[in-house]
Write a protein that holds these residues in place. Structure first.
Motif, PDB file in Angstrom:
ATOM      1  N   LYS A 112       0.817  -1.215   0.000  1.00  0.00           N
ATOM      2  CA  LYS A 112       0.000   0.000   0.000  1.00  0.00           C
ATOM      3  C   LYS A 112       0.853   1.268   0.000  1.00  0.00           C
ATOM      4  O   LYS A 112       0.477   2.275  -0.617  1.00  0.00           O
ATOM      5  CB  LYS A 112      -0.948   0.004   1.206  1.00  0.00           C
ATOM      6  CG  LYS A 112      -2.074  -1.018   1.105  1.00  0.00           C
ATOM      7  CD  LYS A 112      -3.004  -0.908   2.312  1.00  0.00           C
ATOM      8  CE  LYS A 112      -4.173  -1.900   2.202  1.00  0.00           C
ATOM      9  NZ  LYS A 112      -5.100  -1.789   3.350  1.00  0.00           N
ATOM     10  N   LEU A 113       1.986   1.231   0.704  1.00  0.00           N
ATOM     11  CA  LEU A 113       2.821   2.427   0.810  1.00  0.00           C
ATOM     12  C   LEU A 113       3.951   2.441  -0.211  1.00  0.00           C
ATOM     13  O   LEU A 113       4.750   3.390  -0.234  1.00  0.00           O
ATOM     14  CB  LEU A 113       3.397   2.539   2.225  1.00  0.00           C
ATOM     15  CG  LEU A 113       2.354   2.646   3.345  1.00  0.00           C
ATOM     16  CD1 LEU A 113       3.034   2.796   4.705  1.00  0.00           C
ATOM     17  CD2 LEU A 113       1.408   3.813   3.112  1.00  0.00           C
ATOM     18  N   GLU A 114       4.003   1.382  -1.026  1.00  0.00           N
ATOM     19  CA  GLU A 114       4.949   1.308  -2.132  1.00  0.00           C
ATOM     20  C   GLU A 114       6.400   1.397  -1.674  1.00  0.00           C
ATOM     21  O   GLU A 114       7.202   2.186  -2.187  1.00  0.00           O
ATOM     22  CB  GLU A 114       4.643   2.393  -3.170  1.00  0.00           C
ATOM     23  CG  GLU A 114       3.246   2.263  -3.754  1.00  0.00           C
ATOM     24  CD  GLU A 114       2.910   3.387  -4.721  1.00  0.00           C
ATOM     25  OE1 GLU A 114       3.832   4.097  -5.143  1.00  0.00           O
ATOM     26  OE2 GLU A 114       1.723   3.543  -5.028  1.00  0.00           O
ATOM     27  N   VAL A 115       6.721   0.633  -0.652  1.00  0.00           N
ATOM     28  CA  VAL A 115       8.102   0.471  -0.210  1.00  0.00           C
ATOM     29  C   VAL A 115       8.433  -1.015  -0.260  1.00  0.00           C
ATOM     30  O   VAL A 115       7.544  -1.871  -0.313  1.00  0.00           O
ATOM     31  CB  VAL A 115       8.310   1.026   1.220  1.00  0.00           C
ATOM     32  CG1 VAL A 115       8.058   2.521   1.248  1.00  0.00           C
ATOM     33  CG2 VAL A 115       7.380   0.328   2.220  1.00  0.00           C
ATOM     34  N   LYS A 116       9.729  -1.338  -0.221  1.00  0.00           N
ATOM     35  CA  LYS A 116      10.136  -2.728  -0.365  1.00  0.00           C
ATOM     36  C   LYS A 116      10.686  -3.320   0.925  1.00  0.00           C
ATOM     37  O   LYS A 116      10.690  -4.543   1.094  1.00  0.00           O
ATOM     38  CB  LYS A 116      11.187  -2.852  -1.475  1.00  0.00           C
ATOM     39  CG  LYS A 116      10.662  -2.452  -2.849  1.00  0.00           C
ATOM     40  CD  LYS A 116      11.769  -2.540  -3.892  1.00  0.00           C
ATOM     41  CE  LYS A 116      11.246  -2.127  -5.269  1.00  0.00           C
ATOM     42  NZ  LYS A 116      12.321  -2.165  -6.310  1.00  0.00           N
ATOM     43  N   THR A 117      11.197  -2.479   1.811  1.00  0.00           N
ATOM     44  CA  THR A 117      11.840  -2.993   3.017  1.00  0.00           C
ATOM     45  C   THR A 117      11.414  -2.183   4.233  1.00  0.00           C
ATOM     46  O   THR A 117      10.848  -1.090   4.111  1.00  0.00           O
ATOM     47  CB  THR A 117      13.362  -2.908   2.886  1.00  0.00           C
ATOM     48  OG1 THR A 117      13.749  -1.519   2.843  1.00  0.00           O
ATOM     49  CG2 THR A 117      13.861  -3.614   1.618  1.00  0.00           C
ATOM     50  N   ARG A 118      11.764  -2.712   5.416  1.00  0.00           N
ATOM     51  CA  ARG A 118      11.495  -1.992   6.667  1.00  0.00           C
ATOM     52  C   ARG A 118      12.292  -0.695   6.713  1.00  0.00           C
ATOM     53  O   ARG A 118      11.839   0.300   7.278  1.00  0.00           O
ATOM     54  CB  ARG A 118      11.848  -2.883   7.861  1.00  0.00           C
ATOM     55  CG  ARG A 118      10.987  -4.139   7.964  1.00  0.00           C
ATOM     56  CD  ARG A 118      11.603  -5.147   8.935  1.00  0.00           C
ATOM     57  NE  ARG A 118      11.607  -4.665  10.306  1.00  0.00           N
ATOM     58  CZ  ARG A 118      10.698  -5.002  11.225  1.00  0.00           C
ATOM     59  NH1 ARG A 118       9.730  -5.847  10.914  1.00  0.00           N
ATOM     60  NH2 ARG A 118      10.765  -4.523  12.441  1.00  0.00           N
TER      61      ARG A 118
END
Length: 724
Positions: free
Chosen positions: A704-710
């Motif tokens: 949903k937030l379009e990130v891949k990692t923490r």
């Protein structure tokens, strides 16, 4: 006091007066208060005293004010020491009772010359100039009528009747004869009705109403029916729906069919305003039962009004039924093109349909208003405003089959004034649109046109300029009939948004969508910024608006939904399209969103540039509240680093606020713990979830937030905290 001067005085003090009335649960329509101010005083206490003696329908502008106004204590005290002999009292009473202000008949009544009158004991109470004379202070007329016996008033009317009869002026003679009589005088009705027609056609609706009501009080049979029709039509054209219903309901069910059919247009307008919809009645009960073309023409006009009124209220099915009825009636009444085609075009335009025939009529509504809205919808707002200005020039106003005989009425003037303010708002002249609308509300029944559109506009314009609802918009809202609903959730959302309460604004927008997303088909500024960011589906209803407003909505949606991956390519295109928007208010809202998105992405220079542009545009168009909101956002952005590092500040509060509309409650809890550095097992233990469930939630958050990692999630959260 002249009408223009009264309006200026009322405009200068109206907010205080309206506030005082609202605080005392005596809400009045602005044009009603302007009338009271003109006749009494601008002092809020005096206006409140008068309003307290009126009924709700009179305060709300649904019925005419009594003439004279009720006597209040401050007026009684003002003239407490005035002593008049019989001759002077009768002179002043006569001056207050006549239909016009010509000097000669008053000289005949009193017996003194003009020079002697100018030197008499009561000369200070009279304004004599260029063969005209009137009471200098309207409050004296109120005091005179309240302190003069009924027998004296009747005697003055009788003397005036004799004077006008001797002068060969039958209308005035019949008026005073009727007013002097304790019994019906049927022979006075014909002339009073005739002159009422003339006054109505000239736009003097209130005077026409007075004459026709007096005629109805004395007439019998068919003449009484005619007088009731004239009175009811005049009442509605003046903007008094309750009075119109009172007059016209006397025609049903026994009046001759021709008079009933002539009454229906005004009756439909009145009942639609009071009941919120065109009356749902079996058409066979009202339609003509013969082949008389005049009857079918009247039925065609009534059906046309019913169709347009249904369109104003978004009732498409009802509109279609009435349009079909109008087509049949036009065919049988021999008015197929002049009335039918322009009304069909106007109805479909108002209901929100763009793809309709380009038929145009003549006169102020099917000509001027239809052309103006259509020009603005097609992108030429300036042309639309020129069309309206030409119609207001007073040069050769054409007849309009739709509103035949009402072209110069306050009702039609209100339609034109509301349309002008709408176009100014579309053009982005926010402060000018607000000023024009508020000034019009001091003179005209602006709540009547387009199903209460002016009330919605007044509220949105107040919010844009003030940041809160002012006395004008609150008064207009308070006097709307209960059946005429406007959705106030968007207004509350805008107010919250401008004050920085974004979560509260999003909550109001969700409630608005849950309740059906009610909005006018003629577009007014909403809060699409929050709706898009909250992921709410766009409303399904069609809206009539200029192309650049539609473009701005598309751009705001693209800004809100564009992924970080696509932003690099989308940003230049959105930026270029934004520069093509001519309205400073419409462009300013897009620039503000571009600024916010740029700041959240960490591009401080671009964000600051867009926010500066937005603030300048809002200042240019007079949207001061939006300007202040952007200024505050710029201040927060400039102080971002200090705010994050300051002791006791929560750097993640902004990200929590922005993510809340996007994520579920559980996803948000997982995301915030992850940003704070908690491992999956720690999150599992804290939230009493399995590790697998935590992983699933975290995967959805990433998507949903379009990130891949923490790490990317944490960077995004702190970036938001710096600039949001």
């Amino acid at each position: 006091m002249s009408a223009h001067r009264a309006t200026e005085v009322a405009a200068a003090t109206m907010e205080d007066v309206l506030d005082a009335l609202l605080e005392n649960d005596l809400a009045c329509a602005p044009h009603v208060v302007a009338r009271i101010v003109a006749e009494v005083t601008a002092d809020p206490q005096a206006v409140r005293a008068v309003a307290g003696l009126l009924d709700a329908s009179q305060r709300h502008g649904l019925k005419p004010l009594p003439s004279p106004l009720p006597l209040i204590e401050s007026v009684r005290v003002l003239f407490a020491d005035l002593t008049l002999d019989q001759r002077d009292r009768e002179l002043l009473v006569a001056a207050s009772l006549r239909l016009d202000d010509r000097l000669d008949p008053l000289l005949d009544f009193d017996g003194r010359t003009a020079d002697a009158l100018a030197q008499c004991a009561v000369a200070e109470f009279l304004l004599i100039h260029a063969g005209r004379v009137r009471i200098a202070d309207p409050r004296l007329s109120i005091w005179l009528r309240a302190t003069t016996t009924a027998s004296t008033v009747a005697a003055v009317h009788s003397r005036l009747h004799a004077i006008f009869l001797a002068r060969g002026e039958k209308v005035d003679a019949d008026w005073h004869r009727a007013r002097a009589s304790l019994y019906g005088v049927p022979e006075t009705a014909e002339e009073l009705i005739r002159i009422a027609y003339e006054h109505s056609a000239a736009g003097l609706s209130e005077r026409a109403l007075d004459l026709a009501r007096e005629a109805a009080a004395h007439a019998t049979g068919g003449r009484r029916d005619e007088a009731l029709v004239v009175a009811g039509v005049a009442a509605m054209s003046a903007g008094y729906p309750v009075e119109a219903v009172d007059q016209l309901s006397g025609l049903f069910p026994d009046a001759e069919e021709g008079w009933r059919l002539r009454s229906l247009s005004s009756l439909f307008i009145a009942q639609a305003h009071l009941q919120g919809a065109v009356p749902d009645v079996p058409l066979e009960m009202l339609a003509p039962r013969d082949d008389v073309k005049e009857h079918w023409y009247r039925w065609a006009r009534a059906s046309a009004f019913a169709a347009v009124l249904s369109a104003e209220r978004g009732e498409r099915q009802s509109m279609r039924v009435w349009l079909d009825e109008m087509r049949e009636a036009c065919s049988r009444g021999g008015v197929e093109r002049g009335l039918r085609d322009p009304v069909v075009a106007l109805a479909w335009l108002i209901v929100g349909e763009r793809d309709v025939d380009d038929a145009e009529g003549t006169g102020p509504l099917t000509g001027g208003v239809l052309r103006a809205i259509r020009a603005a919808r097609n992108g030429d707002i300036d042309r639309g405003l020129r069309v309206l200005a030409a119609g207001d020039s007073g040069i050769g106003m054409a007849d309009d089959p739709f509103v035949a005989g009402l072209e110069r009425s306050p009702l039609v003037a209100a339609y034109r004034a509301v349309t002008e303010s709408l176009l100014l708002m579309w053009r982005g002249d926010i402060a000018v649109a607000r000023t024009r609308l508020l000034r019009a509300s001091l003179e005209l029944p602006v709540a009547l046109p387009f199903g209460g559109l002016a009330v919605v506009m007044a509220r949105r314009l107040d919010l844009a300029v003030l940041g809160h609802l002012g006395p004008f918009s609150r008064a207009l809202t308070a006097v709307l009939p209960p059946a005429l609903r406007i959705d106030q959730l968007v207004d509350r959302g805008i107010q919250a948004y401008l004050s920085g309460a974004f979560d509260e604004a999003a909550s109001f927008m969700r409630l608005w969508r849950d309740r059906g997303a009610r909005q006018p088909a003629l577009s007014v500024p909403g809060l699409e910024e929050v709706a898009d960011a909250a992921g709410l589906a766009p409303p399904t209803g069609r809206r009539i608006e200029p192309p650049e407003i539609s473009l701005a909505q598309e751009l705001r949606s693209r800004i809100s939904t564009c992924t970080d991956r696509d932003w690099l390519s989308e940003y230049p295109r959105i930026k270029a399209a934004t520069r093509s928007i001519g309205s400073p208010f419409t462009r300013g809202r897009v620039e503000a969103m571009l600024g916010a998105r740029s700041l959240i992405r960490g591009d401080a220079a671009a964000g600051a540039g867009h926010l500066e542009a937005a603030q300048n545009l809002f200042e240019l168009c007079g949207a001061d509240a939006w300007s202040r909101a952007v200024s505050e956002r710029r201040r927060r952005a400039d102080a971002g680093e200090r705010r994050v590092s300051a002791p006791g500040q929560d750097p993640l509060a902004a990200s929590r606020r922005i993510w809340e509309p996007i994520l579920t409650t559980r996803e948000l809890e997982v995301a915030m713990l992850a940003v704070e550095g908690a491992a999956n097992r720690q999150i599992s233990s804290t939230l009493h979830l399995s590790v697998r469930t935590v992983e699933v939630h975290l995967g959805r958050v990433f998507a949903k937030l379009e990130v891949k990692t923490r790490v990317e999630l944490t960077v995004l959260a702190h970036r938001i905290g710096r600039y949001a």
